[in-house]
Design a protein around this motif. Structure first.
Motif, PDB file in Angstrom:
ATOM      1  N   ALA A  73      50.696  38.219  43.615  1.00  0.00           N
ATOM      2  CA  ALA A  73      49.239  38.094  43.537  1.00  0.00           C
ATOM      3  C   ALA A  73      48.724  38.573  42.176  1.00  0.00           C
ATOM      4  CB  ALA A  73      48.583  38.883  44.668  1.00  0.00           C
ATOM      5  N   LYS A  74      49.229  39.689  41.695  1.00  0.00           N
ATOM      6  CA  LYS A  74      48.809  40.215  40.391  1.00  0.00           C
ATOM      7  C   LYS A  74      49.098  39.204  39.289  1.00  0.00           C
ATOM      8  CE  LYS A  74      50.748  44.086  39.657  1.00  0.00           C
ATOM      9  NZ  LYS A  74      51.481  45.367  39.634  1.00  0.00           N
ATOM     10  N   LYS A  75      50.271  38.609  39.352  1.00  0.00           N
ATOM     11  CA  LYS A  75      50.647  37.612  38.350  1.00  0.00           C
ATOM     12  C   LYS A  75      49.705  36.410  38.411  1.00  0.00           C
ATOM     13  CE  LYS A  75      54.496  34.955  36.695  1.00  0.00           C
ATOM     14  NZ  LYS A  75      55.844  34.560  36.691  1.00  0.00           N
ATOM     15  N   SER A  90      48.350  32.016  49.296  1.00  0.00           N
ATOM     16  CA  SER A  90      49.565  31.556  48.624  1.00  0.00           C
ATOM     17  C   SER A  90      50.593  32.682  48.480  1.00  0.00           C
ATOM     18  CB  SER A  90      49.242  30.946  47.264  1.00  0.00           C
ATOM     19  OG  SER A  90      48.740  31.914  46.380  1.00  0.00           O
ATOM     20  N   CYS A  91      50.173  33.912  48.737  1.00  0.00           N
ATOM     21  CA  CYS A  91      51.093  35.053  48.667  1.00  0.00           C
ATOM     22  C   CYS A  91      51.564  35.509  50.046  1.00  0.00           C
ATOM     23  CB  CYS A  91      50.435  36.218  47.940  1.00  0.00           C
ATOM     24  SG  CYS A  91      50.178  35.888  46.207  1.00  0.00           S
ATOM     25  N   GLY A  92      51.134  34.818  51.091  1.00  0.00           N
ATOM     26  CA  GLY A  92      51.628  35.131  52.421  1.00  0.00           C
ATOM     27  C   GLY A  92      50.799  36.112  53.227  1.00  0.00           C
ATOM     28  N   PHE A  93      49.667  36.519  52.697  1.00  0.00           N
ATOM     29  CA  PHE A  93      48.798  37.393  53.484  1.00  0.00           C
ATOM     30  C   PHE A  93      48.054  36.547  54.507  1.00  0.00           C
ATOM     31  CE2 PHE A  93      49.545  40.033  49.771  1.00  0.00           C
ATOM     32  CZ  PHE A  93      49.756  41.270  50.351  1.00  0.00           C
ATOM     33  N   ALA A  96      42.005  38.013  54.389  1.00  0.00           N
ATOM     34  CA  ALA A  96      41.457  38.718  53.227  1.00  0.00           C
ATOM     35  C   ALA A  96      41.370  40.228  53.420  1.00  0.00           C
ATOM     36  CB  ALA A  96      40.102  38.134  52.860  1.00  0.00           C
ATOM     37  N   PRO A  97      40.892  40.725  54.577  1.00  0.00           N
ATOM     38  CA  PRO A  97      40.795  42.188  54.715  1.00  0.00           C
ATOM     39  C   PRO A  97      42.137  42.907  54.539  1.00  0.00           C
ATOM     40  CG  PRO A  97      39.499  41.120  56.428  1.00  0.00           C
ATOM     41  CD  PRO A  97      40.285  40.037  55.734  1.00  0.00           C
ATOM     42  N   THR A  98      43.192  42.330  55.069  1.00  0.00           N
ATOM     43  CA  THR A  98      44.524  42.942  54.916  1.00  0.00           C
ATOM     44  C   THR A  98      44.931  42.963  53.446  1.00  0.00           C
ATOM     45  OG1 THR A  98      45.161  42.192  57.115  1.00  0.00           O
ATOM     46  CG2 THR A  98      46.954  42.794  55.615  1.00  0.00           C
ATOM     47  N   PHE A  99      44.736  41.838  52.762  1.00  0.00           N
ATOM     48  CA  PHE A  99      45.077  41.752  51.344  1.00  0.00           C
ATOM     49  C   PHE A  99      44.285  42.786  50.536  1.00  0.00           C
ATOM     50  CE2 PHE A  99      43.983  40.053  47.128  1.00  0.00           C
ATOM     51  CZ  PHE A  99      45.244  40.006  46.568  1.00  0.00           C
ATOM     52  N   TYR A 100      42.967  42.813  50.740  1.00  0.00           N
ATOM     53  CA  TYR A 100      42.127  43.746  49.986  1.00  0.00           C
ATOM     54  C   TYR A 100      42.527  45.197  50.251  1.00  0.00           C
ATOM     55  CZ  TYR A 100      38.856  40.349  48.083  1.00  0.00           C
ATOM     56  OH  TYR A 100      38.292  39.334  47.362  1.00  0.00           O
ATOM     57  N   LYS A 101      42.850  45.511  51.499  1.00  0.00           N
ATOM     58  CA  LYS A 101      43.257  46.880  51.851  1.00  0.00           C
ATOM     59  C   LYS A 101      44.508  47.281  51.069  1.00  0.00           C
ATOM     60  CE  LYS A 101      45.747  47.809  55.433  1.00  0.00           C
ATOM     61  NZ  LYS A 101      46.308  47.948  56.763  1.00  0.00           N
ATOM     62  N   HIS A 102      45.523  46.424  51.087  1.00  0.00           N
ATOM     63  CA  HIS A 102      46.766  46.746  50.383  1.00  0.00           C
ATOM     64  C   HIS A 102      46.566  46.766  48.869  1.00  0.00           C
ATOM     65  CE1 HIS A 102      49.340  46.895  53.867  1.00  0.00           C
ATOM     66  NE2 HIS A 102      48.934  45.701  54.264  1.00  0.00           N
ATOM     67  N   PHE A 103      45.801  45.814  48.355  1.00  0.00           N
ATOM     68  CA  PHE A 103      45.580  45.729  46.912  1.00  0.00           C
ATOM     69  C   PHE A 103      44.856  46.978  46.410  1.00  0.00           C
ATOM     70  CE2 PHE A 103      44.134  44.270  42.855  1.00  0.00           C
ATOM     71  CZ  PHE A 103      45.062  43.314  42.461  1.00  0.00           C
ATOM     72  N   LYS A 104      43.778  47.318  47.090  1.00  0.00           N
ATOM     73  CA  LYS A 104      42.975  48.480  46.678  1.00  0.00           C
ATOM     74  C   LYS A 104      43.779  49.777  46.803  1.00  0.00           C
ATOM     75  CE  LYS A 104      38.630  50.224  46.121  1.00  0.00           C
ATOM     76  NZ  LYS A 104      37.909  50.138  44.905  1.00  0.00           N
TER      77      LYS A 104
END
Length: 122
Positions: A73-75, A90-93, A96-104
């Motif tokens: 995702a960072k790339k 596209s990264c398998g999440f 959105a809430p799960t992705f944002y939680k892990h990213f943050k």
């Protein structure tokens, strides 16, 4: 929690299992995979898979999968103009809430803040 080192006779098998698991993750992270799927692919119990990851990667298989998805995702945030939503899926999440939680949690900033900070650094 202390993890016992693997004995010498199982080291080669463990490294082979790890290589197989990593290959599976790297080729299937975009799909809705979990630790049981990885263990089944490798042909071992998920508890043994956990032990191998802790011994060789110092992280759990699930955390490795999440971190790998975040690295992709960072790339994509830096190298593409895809929307955050497109990147999330596209990264398998799954959402959105799960992705944002892990990213943050991992980067201490939102995906858009990360994109802006890193694009400006180029």
């Amino acid at each position: 929690m202390c993890h016992e080192p693997l004995n010498v006779s199982t080291k080669l098998h463990s490294e082979t299992h790890l290589d197989k698991a990593l290959n599976y993750i790297h080729n299937n992270y975009i799909y809705d995979i979990n630790v049981v799927d990885i263990a089944n692919y490798v042909g071992i119990d998920r508890t043994y898979l956990y032990k191998i990851f802790m011994n060789y990667k110092n992280t759990s298989p699930l955390q490795y999968l999440i971190n790998y998805r975040l690295s992709v995702a960072k790339k994509l945030l830096i190298e593409t103009e895809y929307s955050v939503t497109e990147i999330i899926y596209s990264c398998g999440f799954k959402d959105a809430p799960t992705f944002y939680k892990h990213f943050k949690k991992r980067l201490n900033m939102t995906p858009l803040e990360y994109r802006e900070e890193n694009i400006n650094a180029l």
